[in-house]
Design an enzyme around this catalytic site. Structure first.
Site, PDB file in Angstrom:
ATOM      1  CD  GLU A  91      -1.564   1.222   3.265  1.00  8.69           C
ATOM      2  OE1 GLU A  91      -0.720   1.770   3.999  1.00  8.69           O
ATOM      3  OE2 GLU A  91      -2.554   0.594   3.699  1.00  8.69           O
TER       4      GLU A  91
ATOM      5  CG  ASP B 207      -4.640  -1.357  -0.354  1.00  4.52           C
ATOM      6  OD1 ASP B 207      -3.997  -2.426  -0.374  1.00  4.52           O
ATOM      7  OD2 ASP B 207      -4.734  -0.639   0.667  1.00  4.52           O
TER       8      ASP B 207
END
Length: 421
Positions: free
Chosen positions: A102, A160
């Protein structure tokens, strides 16, 4: 030509890609095509902070970036060709030795956007990308392991991180072209192939939590997404890079779930939960996840995953004019202003979907305020609220996660985030 509504422009770009041609005019060697500051014009009817001049706002971003880079950007020692990673915590803490995918995605988005301001932006971007390639997921090697250093449970992917990496590579292709040492377009297509094949539900067309998820699993499956993985602008951009029909389905599926969740579970607030699960094994209608579904007792609440939603959804409305994204983000901002009386310092550190503050949430964090600042840009009548949110964020530092999300949100609020001209 700015992407506003994915119509004629999007079709034309898709045709170019289908013919195997890279997007964008070749830049001068090492020079960015879209240097900071950008001063983009966002969708008609949206607003920007207006109490500080553009020059002041640009300087706010410069200062925030310099602080972020000093604290969290780490050059990997001993690497011949430079490698960089984004530290998971402040210097001189154990978390500073950790990197998550991330953070690597955030770093790449920030570096490609700050090119022109930072003469080393391309070196940093390429080094971040190389580090991600040095640490692939053990399941799908086109994706990144979610935590470095990792144990067995941290060597697979998280959606993500890879999604932001793919988006940043697409932007890098526009920023610097793909004819140099790194073929950004080829990299984007490779990561997107991994995302599509290993982390998008084959029937749901929703993001899964990572490549470790079995699409038909009993608990974690293709109907158990994280709401902050709903990135409509990103998905639209992916469709300009590869497989437009595939990503159009993902846009429709995520839009549908956002609308369903806001209508049934948060009609007054617009808040989405950290995690979503189906109502039953045979009924895939979404509902907030049960407590401790994956991370904590707050998994069905608006907390430290879903706090990114106003940024993820709002930026789509701002750059494409998408009516649903504008309305979804506006609903959150209207509730937030009303619940705080227009005072950002009264924002809490997490909420139930009906707007009730979570236990232990009586504190302010830029993590929640900055994304709501992006959402406030979608409501023309909330100029004072937007200005106050901006002031509550600028010059404030809390930690890796909060500072990274706040910087990305500030880039949007100051008109300095772009996708492709």
């Amino acid at each position: 030509m700015r992407i506003r509504r994915m119509t004629v422009i999007g079709l034309a770009l898709a045709m170019v890609l289908a013919q195997g041609q890279a997007i964008g005019a070749p830049p001068a060697p090492g020079a960015p095509n879209f240097p900071f500051p950008r001063h983009e014009t966002y969708a008609e009817g949206t607003i920007r902070p207006n109490h500080r001049s553009q020059a002041q706002q640009d300087n706010d971003v410069r200062a925030t970036y310099a602080r972020w880079k000093t604290r969290y950007l780490v050059r990997v020692p001993g690497a011949g060709v430079p490698r960089y990673r984004v530290a998971f915590g402040l210097p001189n803490t154990p978390a500073h030795d950790v990197t998550v995918s991330e953070g690597q995605g955030y770093g790449m988005l920030i570096a490609v956007t700050m090119a022109g301001q930072d003469p080393k932006a391309k070196e940093v971007f390429d080094g971040l990308w190389r580090f991600s390639r040095d640490h692939p997921s053990v399941i799908d090697k086109r994706l990144m392991a979610w935590r470095i250093p990792n144990g067995d449970s941290a060597a697979d992917s998280a959606f993500d991180g890879d999604a932001d990496i793919a988006m940043a590579l697409s932007m890098a292709n526009a920023q610097w072209g793909s004819g140099g040492n790194v073929n950004y377009l080829a990299g984007a297509r490779r990561v997107l192939a991994g995302i599509s094949e290993s982390t998008i539900g084959p029937d749901s067309n929703l993001p899964t939590l990572g490549d470790w998820v079995d699409a038909g699993g009993p608990k974690y499956n293709q109907y158990t997404p994280r709401s902050s993985d709903f990135m409509p602008l990103w998905f639209k951009q992916y469709g300009l890079v590869a497989r437009p029909a595939r990503w159009a389905k993902v846009v429709r599926a995520t839009d549908h779930v956002i609308a369903q969740m806001q209508a049934e579970f948060s009609p007054k607030t617009g808040l989405l939960p950290d995690f979503i699960e189906p109502k039953s094994a045979s009924n895939h209608t979404p509902k907030p996840a049960r407590p401790n579904f994956l991370e904590d007792s707050t998994d069905g609440a608006y907390y430290y995953n879903a706090g990114r939603d106003p940024w993820r959804i709002g930026i789509d409305g701002l750059l494409t004019g998408d009516k649903q994204s504008l309305a979804s983000a506006a609903k959150i901002s209207r509730w937030a202003r009303k619940s705080t009386g227009g005072d950002p310092s009264r924002l809490k550190g997490g909420y139930e979907l009906d707007g009730t503050p979570l236990p232990g949430s009586d504190y302010f964090s830029i993590f929640f305020a900055a994304p709501i600042g992006v959402a406030a840009m979608t409501v023309p009548s909330q100029q004072a609220w937007l200005n106050d949110l901006y002031d509550s964020v600028r010059g404030v530092s809390e930690g890796y996660y909060e500072d990274s999300v706040a910087l990305l949100s500030m880039l949007v609020m100051t008109g300095n985030f772009w996708v492709r001209d």
